[in-house]
Enzyme design. Structure first.
Site, PDB file in Angstrom:
ATOM      1  N   GLY A  33      26.939  71.465  16.013  1.00 13.45           N
ATOM      2  CA  GLY A  33      25.784  71.477  16.891  1.00 13.45           C
ATOM      3  C   GLY A  33      26.183  71.473  18.351  1.00 13.45           C
ATOM      4  O   GLY A  33      27.363  71.385  18.712  1.00 13.45           O
ATOM      5  N   SER A  34      25.196  71.533  19.234  1.00 14.57           N
ATOM      6  CA  SER A  34      25.456  71.680  20.659  1.00 14.57           C
ATOM      7  C   SER A  34      26.143  70.452  21.243  1.00 14.57           C
ATOM      8  O   SER A  34      27.007  70.587  22.135  1.00 14.57           O
ATOM      9  CB  SER A  34      24.141  71.952  21.403  1.00 14.57           C
ATOM     10  OG  SER A  34      23.191  70.933  21.140  1.00 14.57           O
ATOM     11  N   ALA A  87      23.245  63.856  16.213  1.00 14.42           N
ATOM     12  CA  ALA A  87      22.168  63.478  15.297  1.00 14.42           C
ATOM     13  C   ALA A  87      20.869  64.066  15.805  1.00 14.42           C
ATOM     14  O   ALA A  87      20.696  64.292  17.007  1.00 14.42           O
ATOM     15  CB  ALA A  87      22.046  61.957  15.191  1.00 14.42           C
ATOM     16  N   ASP A  88      19.955  64.327  14.883  1.00 14.99           N
ATOM     17  CA  ASP A  88      18.616  64.755  15.268  1.00 14.99           C
ATOM     18  C   ASP A  88      17.725  63.560  15.546  1.00 14.99           C
ATOM     19  O   ASP A  88      16.825  63.627  16.387  1.00 14.99           O
ATOM     20  CB  ASP A  88      18.025  65.638  14.170  1.00 14.99           C
ATOM     21  CG  ASP A  88      18.827  66.909  13.970  1.00 14.99           C
ATOM     22  OD1 ASP A  88      19.014  67.650  14.954  1.00 14.99           O
ATOM     23  OD2 ASP A  88      19.302  67.151  12.843  1.00 14.99           O
ATOM     24  N   GLY A  99      21.148  67.649  10.231  1.00 10.63           N
ATOM     25  CA  GLY A  99      20.984  68.889   9.488  1.00 10.63           C
ATOM     26  C   GLY A  99      20.138  69.921  10.171  1.00 10.63           C
ATOM     27  O   GLY A  99      19.879  70.992   9.615  1.00 10.63           O
ATOM     28  N   GLY A 100      19.720  69.627  11.419  1.00 12.88           N
ATOM     29  CA  GLY A 100      18.963  70.636  12.152  1.00 12.88           C
ATOM     30  C   GLY A 100      19.752  71.917  12.344  1.00 12.88           C
ATOM     31  O   GLY A 100      19.179  73.003  12.430  1.00 12.88           O
ATOM     32  N   GLY A 101      21.085  71.782  12.371  1.00 15.58           N
ATOM     33  CA  GLY A 101      21.939  72.951  12.498  1.00 15.58           C
ATOM     34  C   GLY A 101      22.343  73.559  11.171  1.00 15.58           C
ATOM     35  O   GLY A 101      23.066  74.567  11.136  1.00 15.58           O
ATOM     36  N   GLU A 107      28.798  68.050   6.716  1.00 17.28           N
ATOM     37  CA  GLU A 107      28.842  66.904   7.614  1.00 17.28           C
ATOM     38  C   GLU A 107      28.914  65.605   6.829  1.00 17.28           C
ATOM     39  O   GLU A 107      29.687  64.695   7.169  1.00 17.28           O
ATOM     40  CB  GLU A 107      27.606  66.900   8.522  1.00 17.28           C
ATOM     41  CG  GLU A 107      27.615  68.008   9.567  1.00 17.28           C
ATOM     42  CD  GLU A 107      26.330  68.086  10.355  1.00 17.28           C
ATOM     43  OE1 GLU A 107      26.336  68.737  11.409  1.00 17.28           O
ATOM     44  OE2 GLU A 107      25.307  67.509   9.902  1.00 17.28           O
ATOM     45  N   LYS A 125      17.035  61.099  21.120  1.00 18.42           N
ATOM     46  CA  LYS A 125      17.266  61.042  19.670  1.00 18.42           C
ATOM     47  C   LYS A 125      17.118  59.625  19.108  1.00 18.42           C
ATOM     48  O   LYS A 125      17.107  59.441  17.891  1.00 18.42           O
ATOM     49  CB  LYS A 125      18.671  61.574  19.344  1.00 18.42           C
ATOM     50  CG  LYS A 125      18.953  62.963  19.913  1.00 18.42           C
ATOM     51  CD  LYS A 125      17.984  64.000  19.405  1.00 18.42           C
ATOM     52  CE  LYS A 125      18.128  65.330  20.125  1.00 18.42           C
ATOM     53  NZ  LYS A 125      19.455  65.908  20.047  1.00 18.42           N
TER      54      LYS A 125
END
Length: 232
Positions: A33-34, A87-88, A99-101, A107, A125
């Protein structure tokens, strides 16, 4: 600061943590992720101190290799002192939605092996209760509808994740993802165990049984370190 600036701030803080606490020659677990990308970028100038990394996704592998960081298969590694990932959502106990990515399964596998899980996130977040962010559930494609019915029965609204052209999003493992809205997850550990037991679920994006050991949280006043040791 902007959200991107906060991500870079915690990415640098995570790199500083690794440099101060992880022995030379170790292999580092890296998330997706970013925010994880910011950590990779901050660690890259010091890559010669470490053997390399274990990656949680194809995208992360590509970014690590672009920086000249060797990527190991987890099966090649005997120990993983630290895993750094975003983390989301993260709650006061260190339980997370991730898991947004789309990389939740890999992971979770890498996190399960690591001695220390460092969550890096911006202040948006941090939540009192998980569920505002749709919960990703990776499923075997033939089980999608059956799992969707079970998620609806517990109050969720499952939505199949799709690409920009409307086709089902396919994970690095060849599966599909249901993003579940309308949940309030008061007991994330129990819900994680329950959903993971449903036939056809590959994994649920709840990281509660193996949550974060601590979080480096980017805020307007700097990086806040939150220790979840009392909850582990």
């Amino acid at each position: 600061m902007t959200q991107d600036e906060l991500k870079r701030l915690v990415g640098q803080a995570a790199a500083d943590y690794v440099l101060s606490n992880v022995a030379d020659g170790a292999v580092i677990g890296v998330g997706t992720g970013s925010t994880a990308n910011c950590f990779i970028d901050a660690l890259a100038p010091h890559k010669r101190r470490y053997r390399g990394a274990v990656s949680s996704s194809v995208a992360t592998t590509a970014r690590l290799e672009q920086h000249g960081i060797k990527v190991f298969d987890l099966n090649e590694i005997e120990s993983l002192p630290v895993y750094v990932d975003g983390a989301d959502e993260i709650d006061p106990t260190g339980a997370m939605i991730k898991g947004g990515g789309g990389a939740l399964t890999r992971e979770k596998i890498v996190a399960s092996v690591a001695e220390i899980f460092v969550c890096i996130a911006d202040a948006s977040k941090r939540v009192p209760v998980l569920g505002g962010f749709p919960l990703p559930v990776e499923v075997v494609p033939m089980a999608r509808t059956a799992i969707g019915r079970r998620l609806t029965a517990v109050g969720g609204v499952p939505v199949l994740r799709v690409t920009n052209d409307g086709a089902p999003y396919i994970t690095d493992n060849g599966n599909e993802i249901l993003d579940v809205k309308n949940l309030r997850i008061d007991d994330p550990r129990a819900f994680e165990v329950a959903v993971n037991a449903w036939p056809g679920v590959v994994t649920v994006g709840l990281f509660a049984s193996r949550g974060a050991d601590f979080c480096l949280l980017g805020t307007e006043s700097g990086v806040e370190t939150i220790d979840y040791g009392a909850h582990r």
